[in-house]
Design an enzyme around this catalytic site. Structure first.
Site, mmCIF file in Angstrom:
data_model
loop_
_atom_site.group_PDB
_atom_site.id
_atom_site.type_symbol
_atom_site.label_atom_id
_atom_site.label_comp_id
_atom_site.label_asym_id
_atom_site.label_seq_id
_atom_site.Cartn_x
_atom_site.Cartn_y
_atom_site.Cartn_z
ATOM 1 C CE LYS A 35 -2.311 -0.943 3.828
ATOM 2 N NZ LYS A 35 -1.688 -2.199 4.264
ATOM 3 N NE ARG A 57 6.019 -0.259 10.581
ATOM 4 C CZ ARG A 57 4.852 -0.326 9.958
ATOM 5 N NH1 ARG A 57 4.699 0.246 8.784
ATOM 6 N NH2 ARG A 57 3.842 -0.959 10.508
ATOM 7 N NE ARG A 66 2.104 -5.021 11.710
ATOM 8 C CZ ARG A 66 3.170 -4.852 10.929
ATOM 9 N NH1 ARG A 66 4.300 -5.475 11.206
ATOM 10 N NH2 ARG A 66 3.122 -4.050 9.911
HETATM 11 P P1 AMP Z 1 0.446 0.348 9.436
HETATM 12 O O1 AMP Z 1 1.599 1.275 9.278
HETATM 13 O O2 AMP Z 1 -0.750 0.742 8.618
HETATM 14 O O3 AMP Z 1 0.827 -1.110 9.229
HETATM 15 O O4 AMP Z 1 -0.028 0.469 10.956
HETATM 16 C C1 AMP Z 1 0.826 0.138 12.029
HETATM 17 C C2 AMP Z 1 0.013 -0.066 13.287
HETATM 18 O O5 AMP Z 1 -0.680 1.155 13.619
HETATM 19 C C3 AMP Z 1 -1.096 -1.103 13.188
HETATM 20 O O6 AMP Z 1 -0.613 -2.425 13.451
HETATM 21 C C4 AMP Z 1 -2.078 -0.633 14.264
HETATM 22 O O7 AMP Z 1 -1.595 -0.949 15.564
HETATM 23 C C5 AMP Z 1 -1.975 0.888 14.123
HETATM 24 N N1 AMP Z 1 -2.972 1.422 13.146
HETATM 25 C C6 AMP Z 1 -2.701 2.035 11.958
HETATM 26 N N2 AMP Z 1 -3.821 2.409 11.338
HETATM 27 C C7 AMP Z 1 -4.849 2.017 12.137
HETATM 28 C C8 AMP Z 1 -6.258 2.088 12.028
HETATM 29 N N3 AMP Z 1 -6.872 2.642 10.952
HETATM 30 N N4 AMP Z 1 -7.007 1.591 13.053
HETATM 31 C C9 AMP Z 1 -6.414 1.049 14.138
HETATM 32 N N5 AMP Z 1 -5.092 0.913 14.297
HETATM 33 C C10 AMP Z 1 -4.295 1.396 13.306
#
Ligand code: AMP
Length: 192
Positions: free
Chosen positions: A14, A134, A146
């Site tokens: 993404k 990360r 996740r």
């Molecule tokens: P990402 O960078 O999108 O993989 O997000 C990293 C982490 O941030 C996720 O594993 C969640 O803990 C949190 N997170 C990001 N976006 C959301 C969302 N829309 N709703 C809830 N948690 C989120």
């Protein structure tokens, strides 16, 4: 306005595709993961609370991410459109986004899902963890949690947009340019 939801599990590509899309369509990129990581880096209380959940591979509460998106929509009122990356991740988030966009006299154009199987995701995320810094990319058990959180809580969001006739799925395995042109053709179809 062109408002896209780029959908898919962690590691689906993404972020990579968002970068290309914002350049081509002049969109504002809203990634809730990035917004949360900047709160953590800034040492805010919100960041500290979110970090505890993110470090366990769990979602942060809906109202936290909805509030962040609300602020960003306010700040970017003259944008040509938005690309939502990693948001909405639950049906209540999708419902809140519809309401917020409505208040700005706009709506989601389409959701585009990148489909990648769980084994490939784990492989990609472990590889990304070698350079991304990360913490949630560096541990296989956490990555699997996740992906499970995605399968349990986020998959229903695809049905939400499907019911509105705003859903397209694309094979997320292959070269970046091919996937990008597939996404662009889905966008062209959605706006025509
Ligand atoms: P990402 O960078 O999108 O993989 O997000 C990293 C982490 O941030 C996720 O594993 C969640 O803990 C949190 N997170 C990001 N976006 C959301 C969302 N829309 N709703 C809830 N948690 C989120």
């Amino acid at each position: 306005m062109l408002n896209l939801v780029l959908f898919g599990p962690p590691g689906a590509g993404k972020g990579t595709q968002s970068e290309k899309l914002i350049r081509k369509y002049n969109l504002v990129h809203l990634s809730t993961g990035d917004l949360l990581r900047s709160q953590i880096a800034a040492g805010t209380e919100l960041g500290q609370r979110a970090k505890q959940l993110m470090d366990q591979g769990l979602l942060v509460p809906d109202e936290v991410v909805i509030g962040m998106i609300e602020n960003k929509l306010q700040e970017n009122q003259s944008a040509a459109g938005f690309i939502f990356d990693g948001f909405p991740r639950t049906v209540p988030q999708a419902e809140a986004l519809d309401l917020l966009l409505n208040q700005h006299d706009t709506q989601i154009t389409t959701m585009i899902a990148l489909v990648v199987d769980d084994e490939e995701l784990t492989r990609r995320l472990l590889l990304r963890g070698q350079t991304s810094g990360r913490p949630d990319d560096q541990n296989e058990e956490l990555i699997r949690r996740r992906v499970k959180e995605y399968n349990d809580k986020t998959t229903p969001v695809a049905d939400y947009y499907n019911q509105q006739g705003k859903f397209a799925a694309i094979d997320g395995i292959g070269d970046i340019e091919t996937i990008f042109s597939l996404i662009c053709s889905k966008i062209e179809q959605a706006v025509s």
